[in-house]
Design a protein around this motif. Sequence first.
Motif, PDB file in Angstrom:
ATOM      1  N   ALA A  69      45.614  43.522  39.233  1.00  0.00           N
ATOM      2  CA  ALA A  69      46.951  44.097  39.306  1.00  0.00           C
ATOM      3  C   ALA A  69      47.619  44.176  37.943  1.00  0.00           C
ATOM      4  O   ALA A  69      48.746  44.664  37.826  1.00  0.00           O
ATOM      5  CB  ALA A  69      47.822  43.275  40.256  1.00  0.00           C
ATOM      6  N   ASP A  70      46.958  43.701  36.932  1.00  0.00           N
ATOM      7  CA  ASP A  70      47.576  43.622  35.600  1.00  0.00           C
ATOM      8  C   ASP A  70      46.591  44.125  34.553  1.00  0.00           C
ATOM      9  O   ASP A  70      46.165  43.388  33.674  1.00  0.00           O
ATOM     10  CB  ASP A  70      47.987  42.178  35.312  1.00  0.00           C
ATOM     11  CG  ASP A  70      48.852  42.062  34.067  1.00  0.00           C
ATOM     12  OD1 ASP A  70      49.328  43.093  33.579  1.00  0.00           O
ATOM     13  OD2 ASP A  70      49.035  40.931  33.592  1.00  0.00           O
ATOM     14  N   PHE A  71      46.220  45.400  34.614  1.00  0.00           N
ATOM     15  CA  PHE A  71      45.292  45.982  33.647  1.00  0.00           C
ATOM     16  C   PHE A  71      45.904  45.958  32.251  1.00  0.00           C
ATOM     17  O   PHE A  71      47.107  46.151  32.074  1.00  0.00           O
ATOM     18  CB  PHE A  71      44.948  47.431  34.017  1.00  0.00           C
ATOM     19  CG  PHE A  71      44.018  47.556  35.178  1.00  0.00           C
ATOM     20  CD1 PHE A  71      42.740  47.032  35.128  1.00  0.00           C
ATOM     21  CD2 PHE A  71      44.414  48.199  36.337  1.00  0.00           C
ATOM     22  CE1 PHE A  71      41.876  47.146  36.190  1.00  0.00           C
ATOM     23  CE2 PHE A  71      43.565  48.324  37.414  1.00  0.00           C
ATOM     24  CZ  PHE A  71      42.291  47.789  37.346  1.00  0.00           C
ATOM     25  N   ILE A  72      45.066  45.721  31.260  1.00  0.00           N
ATOM     26  CA  ILE A  72      45.519  45.805  29.882  1.00  0.00           C
ATOM     27  C   ILE A  72      45.003  47.095  29.261  1.00  0.00           C
ATOM     28  O   ILE A  72      44.025  47.676  29.722  1.00  0.00           O
ATOM     29  CB  ILE A  72      45.055  44.580  29.058  1.00  0.00           C
ATOM     30  CG1 ILE A  72      43.521  44.484  29.036  1.00  0.00           C
ATOM     31  CG2 ILE A  72      45.668  43.306  29.605  1.00  0.00           C
ATOM     32  CD1 ILE A  72      43.014  43.376  28.146  1.00  0.00           C
ATOM     33  N   SER A  73      45.674  47.559  28.222  1.00  0.00           N
ATOM     34  CA  SER A  73      45.389  48.886  27.690  1.00  0.00           C
ATOM     35  C   SER A  73      44.513  48.875  26.446  1.00  0.00           C
ATOM     36  O   SER A  73      43.992  49.922  26.049  1.00  0.00           O
ATOM     37  CB  SER A  73      46.704  49.603  27.356  1.00  0.00           C
ATOM     38  OG  SER A  73      47.449  48.835  26.418  1.00  0.00           O
ATOM     39  N   GLU A  74      44.346  47.719  25.818  1.00  0.00           N
ATOM     40  CA  GLU A  74      43.564  47.662  24.585  1.00  0.00           C
ATOM     41  C   GLU A  74      43.010  46.269  24.375  1.00  0.00           C
ATOM     42  O   GLU A  74      43.557  45.287  24.897  1.00  0.00           O
ATOM     43  CB  GLU A  74      44.417  48.066  23.384  1.00  0.00           C
ATOM     44  CG  GLU A  74      45.600  47.152  23.145  1.00  0.00           C
ATOM     45  CD  GLU A  74      46.506  47.649  22.037  1.00  0.00           C
ATOM     46  OE1 GLU A  74      46.680  46.900  21.046  1.00  0.00           O
ATOM     47  OE2 GLU A  74      47.036  48.762  22.165  1.00  0.00           O
ATOM     48  N   PRO A  75      41.930  46.136  23.640  1.00  0.00           N
ATOM     49  CA  PRO A  75      41.344  44.808  23.401  1.00  0.00           C
ATOM     50  C   PRO A  75      42.061  44.072  22.279  1.00  0.00           C
ATOM     51  O   PRO A  75      42.838  44.661  21.522  1.00  0.00           O
ATOM     52  CB  PRO A  75      39.912  45.151  22.986  1.00  0.00           C
ATOM     53  CG  PRO A  75      40.040  46.479  22.311  1.00  0.00           C
ATOM     54  CD  PRO A  75      41.127  47.222  23.050  1.00  0.00           C
ATOM     55  N   PHE A  76      41.797  42.783  22.182  1.00  0.00           N
ATOM     56  CA  PHE A  76      42.219  42.057  20.989  1.00  0.00           C
ATOM     57  C   PHE A  76      41.051  41.971  20.019  1.00  0.00           C
ATOM     58  O   PHE A  76      39.893  42.204  20.379  1.00  0.00           O
ATOM     59  CB  PHE A  76      42.754  40.658  21.349  1.00  0.00           C
ATOM     60  CG  PHE A  76      41.723  39.628  21.693  1.00  0.00           C
ATOM     61  CD1 PHE A  76      41.043  38.923  20.700  1.00  0.00           C
ATOM     62  CD2 PHE A  76      41.433  39.317  23.020  1.00  0.00           C
ATOM     63  CE1 PHE A  76      40.090  37.951  21.012  1.00  0.00           C
ATOM     64  CE2 PHE A  76      40.498  38.344  23.344  1.00  0.00           C
ATOM     65  CZ  PHE A  76      39.823  37.673  22.332  1.00  0.00           C
ATOM     66  N   TYR A  77      41.345  41.630  18.772  1.00  0.00           N
ATOM     67  CA  TYR A  77      40.323  41.516  17.731  1.00  0.00           C
ATOM     68  C   TYR A  77      40.452  40.182  17.014  1.00  0.00           C
ATOM     69  O   TYR A  77      41.552  39.650  16.828  1.00  0.00           O
ATOM     70  CB  TYR A  77      40.465  42.652  16.711  1.00  0.00           C
ATOM     71  CG  TYR A  77      39.933  43.978  17.214  1.00  0.00           C
ATOM     72  CD1 TYR A  77      38.650  44.408  16.880  1.00  0.00           C
ATOM     73  CD2 TYR A  77      40.702  44.792  18.032  1.00  0.00           C
ATOM     74  CE1 TYR A  77      38.152  45.620  17.347  1.00  0.00           C
ATOM     75  CE2 TYR A  77      40.213  46.000  18.509  1.00  0.00           C
ATOM     76  CZ  TYR A  77      38.946  46.409  18.156  1.00  0.00           C
ATOM     77  OH  TYR A  77      38.446  47.600  18.629  1.00  0.00           O
ATOM     78  N   PHE A  78      39.304  39.636  16.614  1.00  0.00           N
ATOM     79  CA  PHE A  78      39.274  38.499  15.709  1.00  0.00           C
ATOM     80  C   PHE A  78      39.517  39.008  14.289  1.00  0.00           C
ATOM     81  O   PHE A  78      38.933  40.022  13.878  1.00  0.00           O
ATOM     82  CB  PHE A  78      37.928  37.790  15.770  1.00  0.00           C
ATOM     83  CG  PHE A  78      37.627  37.162  17.100  1.00  0.00           C
ATOM     84  CD1 PHE A  78      38.272  35.994  17.496  1.00  0.00           C
ATOM     85  CD2 PHE A  78      36.689  37.719  17.960  1.00  0.00           C
ATOM     86  CE1 PHE A  78      37.997  35.395  18.725  1.00  0.00           C
ATOM     87  CE2 PHE A  78      36.394  37.136  19.188  1.00  0.00           C
ATOM     88  CZ  PHE A  78      37.051  35.971  19.568  1.00  0.00           C
ATOM     89  N   VAL A  79      40.345  38.299  13.532  1.00  0.00           N
ATOM     90  CA  VAL A  79      40.726  38.723  12.190  1.00  0.00           C
ATOM     91  C   VAL A  79      40.131  37.757  11.174  1.00  0.00           C
ATOM     92  O   VAL A  79      40.391  36.547  11.213  1.00  0.00           O
ATOM     93  CB  VAL A  79      42.262  38.762  12.025  1.00  0.00           C
ATOM     94  CG1 VAL A  79      42.636  39.276  10.648  1.00  0.00           C
ATOM     95  CG2 VAL A  79      42.889  39.634  13.118  1.00  0.00           C
ATOM     96  N   ALA A  80      39.327  38.277  10.239  1.00  0.00           N
ATOM     97  CA  ALA A  80      38.669  37.442   9.236  1.00  0.00           C
ATOM     98  C   ALA A  80      39.668  36.951   8.194  1.00  0.00           C
ATOM     99  O   ALA A  80      40.609  37.664   7.838  1.00  0.00           O
ATOM    100  CB  ALA A  80      37.557  38.224   8.548  1.00  0.00           C
ATOM    101  N   PRO A  81      39.476  35.739   7.677  1.00  0.00           N
ATOM    102  CA  PRO A  81      40.339  35.233   6.607  1.00  0.00           C
ATOM    103  C   PRO A  81      40.055  35.922   5.285  1.00  0.00           C
ATOM    104  O   PRO A  81      39.081  36.666   5.130  1.00  0.00           O
ATOM    105  CB  PRO A  81      39.977  33.743   6.553  1.00  0.00           C
ATOM    106  CG  PRO A  81      38.574  33.673   7.070  1.00  0.00           C
ATOM    107  CD  PRO A  81      38.466  34.756   8.104  1.00  0.00           C
ATOM    108  N   THR A  82      40.888  35.657   4.297  1.00  0.00           N
ATOM    109  CA  THR A  82      40.808  36.349   3.009  1.00  0.00           C
ATOM    110  C   THR A  82      39.528  36.053   2.246  1.00  0.00           C
ATOM    111  O   THR A  82      39.129  36.834   1.388  1.00  0.00           O
ATOM    112  CB  THR A  82      42.013  35.977   2.123  1.00  0.00           C
ATOM    113  OG1 THR A  82      42.067  34.544   1.979  1.00  0.00           O
ATOM    114  CG2 THR A  82      43.307  36.468   2.741  1.00  0.00           C
ATOM    115  N   SER A  83      38.851  34.940   2.557  1.00  0.00           N
ATOM    116  CA  SER A  83      37.607  34.624   1.850  1.00  0.00           C
ATOM    117  C   SER A  83      36.552  35.701   2.082  1.00  0.00           C
ATOM    118  O   SER A  83      35.717  35.968   1.209  1.00  0.00           O
ATOM    119  CB  SER A  83      37.066  33.261   2.302  1.00  0.00           C
ATOM    120  OG  SER A  83      36.857  33.228   3.711  1.00  0.00           O
TER     121      SER A  83
END
Length: 231
Positions: A69-83
Motif C-alpha cells: 500500500a506504500d509504493f516508493i518511486s525511486e531507490p536509495f543509493y550508497f554514497v562513497a566517502p571522499t577517499s
Amino acid sequence: MKSLQILVCSLLAAPALAFGGVVQFTSSAFNSGSEGWTTTGLTLASGYEPSDGVTGGYFFGRSKGVGSADFISEPFYFVAPTSYLANAAEAYGGFLSYDTKRFVGYGNVLLGGYPELILSGAGLRLAYTDMNINNIWTNHVVPLYETGTGQEHGFTASWVIEGSALQPTKQQMVDVMYSLDGLFIRGSYSAYGNEKIGIDNVTLFAVPEPGTPLLAALGLLVLAARRRHQR
C-alpha cells in the motif's frame, strides 16, 4: 560465489601490489564502522552492522515504505566517502569491486529504469546498468573504462551518459574520473520499500594502464571462479 569473494578478498590483503608498477586502491571492509559511507534518497535508516558481512561487519541502508500500500518511486543509493573520489584519477582503466546482499525486502515488484552505479564529475553523470541483487552476498566487478573496451580481460564495460543511450567517449570517461565528485551504488530495488540492503568490501583498484598483466590476471581469475561456481 564464495570462491569469487575469497579471490577478491585475497587481492585486497595488502595495501599495495607491485606488478609492472604500483597498484593503489581505496577499500572499505566495514570491520570497525561505516568508514564514511552514507546513503541518499528514500531511506528509512542506515548504519553499521558489526557482523554477518562477508568477513566481518557491513554497512546497510533500509528503504522507506511498509508494504504494497506504500509504493516508493525511486531507490536509495550508497554514497562513497571522499577517499574514493581523491583516488579516482589513478583508477581509470581499473575496477571497482564490491559485495551486496538483500537482508529484508520484497523482490516481486522491482523499480526499473534506475542505474546500479553512478559516477559524477566534469558536469557529467555516467550510469552503469549490468548488475543485480540477491539474498546472498554477491560480488560485483565494474570496469572503470569506456563502453566496449576491455574484452581481453573478460569484462566489457557498459557505461552510458545518464538519461540517454549515449555511450561516453574515452575523453569523457577520463574527464569524469579525473574530477570525480560523486560515486553512488544502488541500494534498493523493490517498489514496496522496507528493503534492507547491505554493502561490503568496496574496493577501488587502480592500475598503471588497462593492459597490465595484473589486470589481465584479475580478469582470468574472476572468470575462472565464476565458471567453477556455475558448475
